[in-house]
Write an enzyme that holds these catalytic residues in place. Structure first.
Site, PDB file in Angstrom:
ATOM      1  N   ASP A  60       0.812  -1.217   0.000  1.00 40.07           N
ATOM      2  CA  ASP A  60       0.000   0.000   0.000  1.00 40.07           C
ATOM      3  C   ASP A  60       0.850   1.274   0.000  1.00 40.07           C
ATOM      4  O   ASP A  60       1.795   1.384   0.782  1.00 40.07           O
ATOM      5  CB  ASP A  60      -0.897   0.046   1.236  1.00 40.07           C
ATOM      6  CG  ASP A  60      -1.836  -1.147   1.332  1.00 40.07           C
ATOM      7  OD1 ASP A  60      -1.626  -2.146   0.620  1.00 40.07           O
ATOM      8  OD2 ASP A  60      -2.778  -1.078   2.137  1.00 40.07           O
ATOM      9  N   HIS A  62      -1.076   4.514  -0.520  1.00 36.90           N
ATOM     10  CA  HIS A  62      -2.079   5.422   0.055  1.00 36.90           C
ATOM     11  C   HIS A  62      -1.706   6.894  -0.066  1.00 36.90           C
ATOM     12  O   HIS A  62      -1.767   7.649   0.904  1.00 36.90           O
ATOM     13  CB  HIS A  62      -2.349   5.079   1.517  1.00 36.90           C
ATOM     14  CG  HIS A  62      -3.262   3.911   1.694  1.00 36.90           C
ATOM     15  ND1 HIS A  62      -4.558   3.891   1.215  1.00 36.90           N
ATOM     16  CD2 HIS A  62      -3.068   2.706   2.287  1.00 36.90           C
ATOM     17  CE1 HIS A  62      -5.122   2.740   1.508  1.00 36.90           C
ATOM     18  NE2 HIS A  62      -4.240   1.984   2.146  1.00 36.90           N
ATOM     19  N   ASP A  88      -4.010  -0.119  -3.531  1.00 33.79           N
ATOM     20  CA  ASP A  88      -4.158   0.944  -2.532  1.00 33.79           C
ATOM     21  C   ASP A  88      -3.157   2.081  -2.768  1.00 33.79           C
ATOM     22  O   ASP A  88      -2.322   2.400  -1.933  1.00 33.79           O
ATOM     23  CB  ASP A  88      -4.052   0.399  -1.109  1.00 33.79           C
ATOM     24  CG  ASP A  88      -5.322  -0.320  -0.677  1.00 33.79           C
ATOM     25  OD1 ASP A  88      -6.198  -0.537  -1.530  1.00 33.79           O
ATOM     26  OD2 ASP A  88      -5.437  -0.642   0.513  1.00 33.79           O
ATOM     27  N   ASN A 120      -8.500  -2.640  -2.534  1.00 34.63           N
ATOM     28  CA  ASN A 120      -9.864  -2.274  -2.166  1.00 34.63           C
ATOM     29  C   ASN A 120     -10.100  -0.761  -2.212  1.00 34.63           C
ATOM     30  O   ASN A 120     -11.243  -0.315  -2.307  1.00 34.63           O
ATOM     31  CB  ASN A 120     -10.243  -2.845  -0.795  1.00 34.63           C
ATOM     32  CG  ASN A 120      -9.396  -2.307   0.324  1.00 34.63           C
ATOM     33  OD1 ASN A 120      -8.169  -2.329   0.246  1.00 34.63           O
ATOM     34  ND2 ASN A 120     -10.027  -1.842   1.381  1.00 34.63           N
ATOM     35  N   HIS A 121      -9.047   0.039  -2.196  1.00 38.59           N
ATOM     36  CA  HIS A 121      -9.224   1.497  -2.299  1.00 38.59           C
ATOM     37  C   HIS A 121      -9.352   1.966  -3.741  1.00 38.59           C
ATOM     38  O   HIS A 121      -9.645   3.137  -3.969  1.00 38.59           O
ATOM     39  CB  HIS A 121      -8.098   2.241  -1.578  1.00 38.59           C
ATOM     40  CG  HIS A 121      -8.314   2.281  -0.106  1.00 38.59           C
ATOM     41  ND1 HIS A 121      -8.841   3.367   0.557  1.00 38.59           N
ATOM     42  CD2 HIS A 121      -8.106   1.339   0.841  1.00 38.59           C
ATOM     43  CE1 HIS A 121      -8.938   3.109   1.842  1.00 38.59           C
ATOM     44  NE2 HIS A 121      -8.495   1.881   2.048  1.00 38.59           N
ATOM     45  N   HIS A 170      -3.911  -7.929  -3.427  1.00 40.94           N
ATOM     46  CA  HIS A 170      -4.189  -7.122  -2.246  1.00 40.94           C
ATOM     47  C   HIS A 170      -5.064  -7.904  -1.272  1.00 40.94           C
ATOM     48  O   HIS A 170      -4.838  -7.893  -0.076  1.00 40.94           O
ATOM     49  CB  HIS A 170      -4.859  -5.805  -2.636  1.00 40.94           C
ATOM     50  CG  HIS A 170      -4.982  -4.875  -1.484  1.00 40.94           C
ATOM     51  ND1 HIS A 170      -6.057  -4.911  -0.644  1.00 40.94           N
ATOM     52  CD2 HIS A 170      -4.161  -3.919  -1.024  1.00 40.94           C
ATOM     53  CE1 HIS A 170      -5.891  -3.991   0.296  1.00 40.94           C
ATOM     54  NE2 HIS A 170      -4.745  -3.384   0.078  1.00 40.94           N
TER      55      HIS A 170
END
Length: 174
Positions: A60, A62, A88, A120-121, A170
């Site tokens: 990730d 982010h 992500d 999932n993001h 992920h």
């Protein structure tokens, strides 16, 4: 924005990558064109994307753009190093637009050297809650860039299969 045309050649794309490496945001037209080109490339890939070794696997990001640059500093620049990003890329950090733009630009420029998976993001619902949607509105004044990215996210593979032996994804999907 500055009215720059969308990338039409490797030199234009290299210019965009250079600007992104300085954390400069692309114009709305550039982002939209980049996302369209990436969709063309990703449409040819499998949902379980084969990946060859050696490869550097990254988790990730982010929106932590400086962390992404640090990964490249330590692991080597693309295309000198093969990368598999597990998803992500957006939300939570302050530079999700630049982070996603750079990874997509690298995918378009070096499609066989970088694999970007869907986390999932990378979804419309999650990005409306955790910050990417708001960041796009703040930086571009409309949701058009957010829509271009979220449309692109639908094309991202779900899993990388390294040397037909190791499945990497992920796996945080809702």
């Amino acid at each position: 924005m500055d009215g720059r045309p969308a990338a039409s050649s490797h030199s234009d794309l290299d210019d965009q990558i250079d600007r992104l490496l300085k954390c400069e945001q692309l114009t709305e037209a550039e982002v939209k064109a980049l996302c369209e080109k990436a969709k063309e490339i990703l449409a040819q890939e499998s949902n379980v994307q084969p990946v060859r070794c050696p490869v550097t696997v990254c988790g990730d990001i982010h929106g932590q753009f400086q962390d992404l640059l640090e990964l490249f500093r330590i692991g080597g620049n693309c295309p000198d190093t093969n990368y598999l990003f597990m998803g992500d890329y957006v939300d939570r950090g302050y530079h999700s637009v630049e982070t996603a733009s750079l990874l997509v630009a690298l995918k378009v420029r070096f499609p066989h050297r970088i694999t970007i998976l869907r986390g999932n993001h990378e979804s419309r619902q999650i990005t409306q809650v955790y910050g990417f949607y708001d960041e796009c509105l703040r930086k571009y004044g409309s949701a058009d860039v957010w829509k271009a990215f979220t449309d692109l996210f639908d094309f991202l593979p779900l899993t990388g299969l390294v040397e037909n032996k190791v499945s990497i994804g992920h796996y945080g999907k809702p």
